[in-house]
Design a protein around this motif. Structure first.
Motif, PDB file in Angstrom:
ATOM      1  N   SER A  32       0.976  -1.041  -0.026  1.00  0.00           N
ATOM      2  CA  SER A  32      -0.075   0.032   0.012  1.00  0.00           C
ATOM      3  C   SER A  32       0.976   1.206   0.108  1.00  0.00           C
ATOM      4  O   SER A  32       2.004   1.304   0.307  1.00  0.00           O
ATOM      5  N   GLU A  33       0.287   2.335  -0.506  1.00  0.00           N
ATOM      6  CA  GLU A  33       1.127   3.581  -0.563  1.00  0.00           C
ATOM      7  C   GLU A  33       0.278   4.721   0.027  1.00  0.00           C
ATOM      8  O   GLU A  33      -0.909   4.536  -0.160  1.00  0.00           O
ATOM      9  N   THR A  34       0.954   5.642   0.534  1.00  0.00           N
ATOM     10  CA  THR A  34       0.510   6.857   1.198  1.00  0.00           C
ATOM     11  C   THR A  34       1.031   8.099   0.484  1.00  0.00           C
ATOM     12  O   THR A  34       2.281   8.055   0.671  1.00  0.00           O
ATOM     13  N   LEU A  35       0.353   9.112   0.156  1.00  0.00           N
ATOM     14  CA  LEU A  35       1.106  10.363  -0.613  1.00  0.00           C
ATOM     15  C   LEU A  35       1.359  11.275   0.871  1.00  0.00           C
ATOM     16  O   LEU A  35       0.885  11.384   1.646  1.00  0.00           O
ATOM     17  N   VAL A  36       2.788  11.175   0.635  1.00  0.00           N
ATOM     18  CA  VAL A  36       3.449  12.033   1.582  1.00  0.00           C
ATOM     19  C   VAL A  36       3.466  13.570   1.344  1.00  0.00           C
ATOM     20  O   VAL A  36       3.524  14.314   2.250  1.00  0.00           O
ATOM     21  N   ALA A  37       3.670  13.782   0.162  1.00  0.00           N
ATOM     22  CA  ALA A  37       3.798  15.218  -0.403  1.00  0.00           C
ATOM     23  C   ALA A  37       3.652  15.212  -1.591  1.00  0.00           C
ATOM     24  O   ALA A  37       4.092  14.392  -2.547  1.00  0.00           O
ATOM     25  N   ALA A  51      13.757  13.137   4.536  1.00  0.00           N
ATOM     26  CA  ALA A  51      12.762  11.911   5.125  1.00  0.00           C
ATOM     27  C   ALA A  51      13.115  11.816   6.581  1.00  0.00           C
ATOM     28  O   ALA A  51      14.244  11.951   7.038  1.00  0.00           O
ATOM     29  N   SER A  52      11.948  11.876   7.235  1.00  0.00           N
ATOM     30  CA  SER A  52      12.015  11.448   8.856  1.00  0.00           C
ATOM     31  C   SER A  52      12.949  10.167   9.100  1.00  0.00           C
ATOM     32  O   SER A  52      12.649   9.220   7.959  1.00  0.00           O
ATOM     33  N   ASP A  54      11.616   7.463  10.547  1.00  0.00           N
ATOM     34  CA  ASP A  54      10.836   6.301  10.363  1.00  0.00           C
ATOM     35  C   ASP A  54      10.450   6.373   8.657  1.00  0.00           C
ATOM     36  O   ASP A  54       9.371   5.392   8.550  1.00  0.00           O
ATOM     37  N   CYS A  55      10.697   7.274   8.028  1.00  0.00           N
ATOM     38  CA  CYS A  55      10.224   7.656   6.622  1.00  0.00           C
ATOM     39  C   CYS A  55       8.991   7.644   6.163  1.00  0.00           C
ATOM     40  O   CYS A  55       8.453   7.290   5.512  1.00  0.00           O
ATOM     41  N   ARG A  56       8.176   8.032   7.455  1.00  0.00           N
ATOM     42  CA  ARG A  56       6.708   8.429   7.314  1.00  0.00           C
ATOM     43  C   ARG A  56       6.703   9.809   6.999  1.00  0.00           C
ATOM     44  O   ARG A  56       5.496  10.349   6.524  1.00  0.00           O
ATOM     45  N   ARG A  57       7.351  10.959   7.021  1.00  0.00           N
ATOM     46  CA  ARG A  57       7.321  12.168   6.836  1.00  0.00           C
ATOM     47  C   ARG A  57       8.510  12.728   5.916  1.00  0.00           C
ATOM     48  O   ARG A  57       9.577  12.257   5.912  1.00  0.00           O
ATOM     49  N   LEU A  58       8.135  13.564   5.079  1.00  0.00           N
ATOM     50  CA  LEU A  58       9.142  14.317   3.863  1.00  0.00           C
ATOM     51  C   LEU A  58       8.972  15.692   4.229  1.00  0.00           C
ATOM     52  O   LEU A  58       7.770  16.270   4.484  1.00  0.00           O
ATOM     53  N   THR A  72       6.349  20.581   4.989  1.00  0.00           N
ATOM     54  CA  THR A  72       6.418  19.170   5.733  1.00  0.00           C
ATOM     55  C   THR A  72       5.332  18.472   5.437  1.00  0.00           C
ATOM     56  O   THR A  72       4.126  18.990   5.829  1.00  0.00           O
ATOM     57  N   GLY A  73       5.360  17.380   4.584  1.00  0.00           N
ATOM     58  CA  GLY A  73       4.193  16.883   4.172  1.00  0.00           C
ATOM     59  C   GLY A  73       3.383  17.590   3.189  1.00  0.00           C
ATOM     60  O   GLY A  73       3.873  18.361   2.208  1.00  0.00           O
TER      61      GLY A  73
END
Length: 183
Positions: A32-37, A51-52, A54-58, A72-73
């Motif tokens: 699954s993918e989530t749009l981060v930015a 990237a944070s 934990d790679c969850r934020r950009l 940020t996101g």
């Protein structure tokens, strides 16, 4: 613009085709993918993409003609005259982002989670303590260097502070630095 649109349509076509597939028959793993930015590559400042941990934020900087900001996101920060190259940094747990920005009047300051620090002639990159609760950076005022920890200036002034400092020691509350003063 047309190339971007064509690429986006191609990706959507592929994803739509894969949606009905039996995932077990695919030669690769579907995740699954989530749009981060969303990034505008025409105004992106490449040295400021992070990237944070934990790679969850950009977080990244964009800017053209003295109108720069950090994203940020999906959250756009305040517009500044410039964003310091290679200055965008996340805290160790990824919950905070910091960067260096130039004011239109010419001073520089650090921004941590949208909160501006005091402006100086120059500032270094923000360093987070290992637990992310403290920050420190080098600043310059009237030709002298100083260390700012948690928004408070240390009393000592120096002729120079070696690049790569300050750093937090293992006990996290103390800041170490390499300095030089004229004798």
């Amino acid at each position: 613009m047309r190339k971007s649109l064509a690429c986006a349509l191609m990706v959507l076509t592929i994803l739509a085709a894969l949606a009905g597939c039996d995932r077990r028959s695919l030669p690769f793993k579907v995740v699954s993918e989530t749009l981060v930015a969303e990034i505008d590559f025409l105004s992106l400042i490449p040295e400021c993409i992070r990237a944070s941990p934990d790679c969850r934020r950009l977080a990244f900087a964009e800017g053209l003609a003295s109108n720069a900001f950090v994203m940020t996101g999906q959250n756009r920060g305040k517009v500044y005259a410039a964003i310091g190259k290679d200055s965008v940094v996340f805290s160790p747990d990824g919950s905070q982002v910091a960067y260096t920005a130039q004011l239109r009047g010419g001073g520089w300051l650090n921004v941590v989670d949208g909160t501006e620090a005091i402006a100086y002639t120059g500032v270094g990159r923000v360093v987070f303590s290992p637990d992310g609760r403290h920050t420190a950076y080098m600043a310059e005022r009237e030709g002298k260097k100083l260390v700012v920890k948690d928004g408070e200036e240390e009393a000592s002034r120096y002729d120079g502070i070696i690049e790569g400092t300050p750093v937090f020691r293992s006990e996290e509350r103390r800041v170490g630095k390499e300095c030089r003063s004229r004798w």
